[in-house]
Design an enzyme around this catalytic site. Structure first.
Site, mmCIF file in Angstrom:
data_model
loop_
_atom_site.group_PDB
_atom_site.id
_atom_site.type_symbol
_atom_site.label_atom_id
_atom_site.label_comp_id
_atom_site.label_asym_id
_atom_site.label_seq_id
_atom_site.Cartn_x
_atom_site.Cartn_y
_atom_site.Cartn_z
ATOM 1 C CB CYS A 1 21.242 45.618 -81.826
ATOM 2 S SG CYS A 1 22.790 44.971 -81.141
ATOM 3 C CG HIS B 1 31.389 38.098 -83.190
ATOM 4 N ND1 HIS B 1 30.551 37.128 -82.704
ATOM 5 C CD2 HIS B 1 32.538 37.992 -82.466
ATOM 6 C CE1 HIS B 1 31.155 36.461 -81.729
ATOM 7 N NE2 HIS B 1 32.355 36.978 -81.565
ATOM 8 C CG HIS C 1 29.949 38.388 -77.897
ATOM 9 N ND1 HIS C 1 31.135 39.067 -78.068
ATOM 10 C CD2 HIS C 1 29.290 38.471 -79.071
ATOM 11 C CE1 HIS C 1 31.199 39.523 -79.304
ATOM 12 N NE2 HIS C 1 30.100 39.196 -79.933
ATOM 13 C CB CYS D 1 24.186 42.929 -74.814
ATOM 14 S SG CYS D 1 22.498 43.457 -75.180
ATOM 15 C CD GLU E 1 24.183 35.329 -76.347
ATOM 16 O OE1 GLU E 1 24.278 36.021 -77.394
ATOM 17 O OE2 GLU E 1 23.096 34.908 -75.909
ATOM 18 C CB CYS F 1 17.814 40.169 -78.375
ATOM 19 S SG CYS F 1 18.669 40.535 -79.897
ATOM 20 C CB SER G 1 28.197 38.347 -87.121
ATOM 21 O OG SER G 1 26.845 38.608 -86.845
ATOM 22 C CG ASN H 1 23.332 39.375 -85.617
ATOM 23 O OD1 ASN H 1 23.097 40.076 -86.588
ATOM 24 N ND2 ASN H 1 24.272 39.671 -84.725
ATOM 25 C CB SER I 1 28.107 43.105 -85.050
ATOM 26 O OG SER I 1 27.976 41.996 -85.907
HETATM 27 S S1 SF4 Z 1 22.074 41.214 -80.870
HETATM 28 FE FE1 SF4 Z 1 23.218 40.805 -78.981
HETATM 29 S S2 SF4 Z 1 24.096 42.779 -78.452
HETATM 30 FE FE2 SF4 Z 1 22.431 43.197 -79.888
HETATM 31 S S3 SF4 Z 1 20.605 43.623 -78.599
HETATM 32 FE FE3 SF4 Z 1 20.620 41.437 -79.173
HETATM 33 S S4 SF4 Z 1 21.611 40.457 -77.429
HETATM 34 FE FE4 SF4 Z 1 22.165 42.610 -77.325
#
Ligand code: SF4
Length: 299
Positions: free
Chosen positions: A12, A41, A74, A96, A126, A190, A218, A220, A262
């Site tokens: 991202c 991560h 984070h 970020c 985070e 996000c 990670s 996400n 990531s």
């Molecule tokens: S995943 Fe985390 S680092 Fe990536 S855009 Fe979203 S908030 Fe920002």
């Protein structure tokens, strides 16, 4: 065998920016550049930067006096900046901007007199950074969900970690808005989290198995695997082909592949090369054209 490859997947804009910051700091100031917490991560990314002269430490107090340090994507609590000042460190902030946005919301709504509930996962970097900004209560959707015993009329704002499950977060928000009468909801998931989860839902309709490439640390990546399973498809989170159990794929004709925010794309390519499919089809749900400006040092 046919591979269905999610688009968008992988890096991202926040991750690209954080990695760029470490590389630019190495160029401008020379090694070593200390990095507080894994910059993102993913161990492969961390190792690649370490080879260039970055040194990842867990605590700011581990950074030698007077050194240069990048704070990870984070986000970090104010104490970390205070420790850095007391150690005469030059801090280059890799947070970020979408995490900084959540910190700013915490300051604004706290000033407005609202009590803050953060939906997030206890112990995640985070969440540690966001909870340090202002007094707030954590609502962790993995645990026994207990709401604060505040008066039902109290003004409340709901903030979220950026990388949670979209569906679970909606449920968490509903249980909060069902309980309190005066609630402002800031859903801070996000764009990268939302898009990657949406694309897994589309993949799940087409394939028999989904491999998520990325690190078990990670958030996400873990949520992508959860979303696949919640949508009825077996799914595994792997770093690369060395983690792949051939029994998982032996009777499978259609495999979906995605990766977290990531994960470098070369790790995805490595798994695809290992599987050696007859065909690779991209499944695109949207374009991503997001980028973030660099800190002043590098403009
Ligand atoms: S995943 Fe985390 S680092 Fe990536 S855009 Fe979203 S908030 Fe920002």
């Amino acid at each position: 065998m046919k591979v269905y490859l999610a688009v968008p997947r992988g890096f991202c804009a926040g991750v690209v920016r954080a990695i760029d910051i470490v590389q630019l700091a190495l160029k401008k100031f020379g090694p070593p550049i200390y990095v507080k917490h894994q910059i993102v991560h993913n161990q492969f990314v961390v190792n690649s930067l370490d080879e260039l002269g970055a040194i990842t430490v867990e605590n700011v107090s581990d950074v030698p006096m007077g050194s240069n340090v990048v704070f990870s994507a984070h986000g970090s609590p104010p104490e970390d900046y205070e420790i850095a000042r007391s150690r005469n460190l030059k801090v280059i902030d890799g947070t970020c901007p979408l995490v900084t946005k959540v910190h700013n919301e915490a300051h604004k709504y706290s000033k407005d007199g609202r009590k803050i509930i953060l939906i997030g996962h206890k112990g995640h970097q985070e969440v540690i950074g966001t909870m340090g900004q202002e007094p707030m209560e954590l609502f962790d959707d993995r645990e026994d969900k207990e709401l604060p015993s505040w008066n039902k009329e109290d003004p409340v704002v709901v903030l979220t970690q950026t990388t949670l499950s979209v569906d679970d977060t909606e449920k968490s928000i509903k249980s909060i808005t069902d309980n309190f009468k005066n609630v402002v909801v800031k859903n801070d998931l996000c764009y990268a989290t939302t898009n990657r989860q949406e694309s897994v839902k589309v993949l799940a309709k087409k394939v028999d198995l989904i491999l998520v490439i990325g690190s078990s640390e990670s958030s996400n990546c873990n949520r992508l695997r959860d979303v696949a399973i919640d949508n009825g498809v077996q799914s595994y989170l792997i770093n690369g082909s060395k983690d792949l159990d051939l029994d998982w794929v032996k009777d499978i004709d259609k495999i979906g592949i995605t990766s977290g925010a990531s994960t470098p794309d070369l790790l995805v390519d490595e798994v695809i090369n290992f599987l050696n499919p007859d065909e690779v089809v991209e499944v695109k749900i949207t374009d991503e054209n997001v980028s973030f400006v660099l800190p002043d040092e590098f403009k």
